[in-house]
Design an enzyme around this catalytic site. Structure first.
Site: not given
Ligand code: IMP
Ligand code: MG
Length: 183
Positions: A102-104, A106-108, A110
């Site tokens: 995964e690239d990043i 954030d909340s987790g 995904t």
């Molecule tokens: P999560 O589901 O909240 O963990 O978000 C994950 C997805 O949100 C990542 O795979 C990214 O595609 C997108 N995302 C979260 N933070 C950033 C950021 O700072 N820049 C660009 N994309 C982000």
């Molecule tokens: Mg992503």
């Protein structure tokens, strides 16, 4: 020295993680994976964001490894909120050691949605390799075994990360500069 600043969609971003540092860190994570696994794991990259990271991971791994890619289709469902459907997983993963790329995180959310869907297919193990994590934002307990950089809660672009599908081509990672005038 002043950090380089770029602009996307009227927002300013400053250089945050240089290409060289990204590459060195990926090399280190690949070495760790190779010493942790006696049998090569199956990598599963999460599109779109992880495409560059996944390509560089494959530059540094020395053993014969396989990769597959999946995508999450998000759509707003009924009052229960956004539904996330996993598409593209055609491989038989039963009994295999999986590393999600995964690239990043954030909340987790995904990965929290993806992992149970993969577990239904009975892999031997699932670990996560993420270039970036935002520890202040995470809401779920996830197997974040291979992490490149833990970063503050700023919006990042570059190296696969986008702002409205732009900026993925940048080789460095840039961080949004808060607009203090509006605060
Ligand atoms: P999560 O589901 O909240 O963990 O978000 C994950 C997805 O949100 C990542 O795979 C990214 O595609 C997108 N995302 C979260 N933070 C950033 C950021 O700072 N820049 C660009 N994309 C982000
Ligand atoms: Mg992503």
């Amino acid at each position: 020295m002043k950090k380089p600043i770029i602009t996307y969609l009227d927002k300013s971003f400053e250089l945050f993680i240089e290409e060289k540092k990204i590459q060195e860190r990926i090399k280190y994570l690949c070495q760790r994976i190779e010493s942790d696994y006696s049998n090569p794991p199956l990598f599963i990259g999460i599109l779109n964001g992880a495409f560059r990271f996944a390509a560089d991971v494959f530059k540094y791994l020395k053993s014969d490894v396989s990769i597959s890619f999946i995508k999450i289709k998000s759509y707003v469902g009924d009052q229960r909120g956004t539904l996330k459907e996993l598409i593209g997983l055609t491989d038989d993963i039963e009994g295999k050691d999986i590393i999600l790329i995964e690239d990043i995180v954030d909340s987790g959310s995904t990965l929290h949605h993806i992992i149970p869907q993969l577990e239904e297919k009975k892999p031997a193990s699932i670990q996560i390799m993420s270039l970036l994590t935002k520890p202040a934002m995470i809401q779920y307990d996830l197997p974040l075994k291979y992490v490149g950089f833990a970063v503050p809660n700023n919006f990042l672009i570059g190296y696969g990360l986008d702002i409205n599908e732009q900026a993925r081509q940048l080789n460095d990672i840039y961080s949004a500069i808060e607009n203090t005038e509006q605060q």
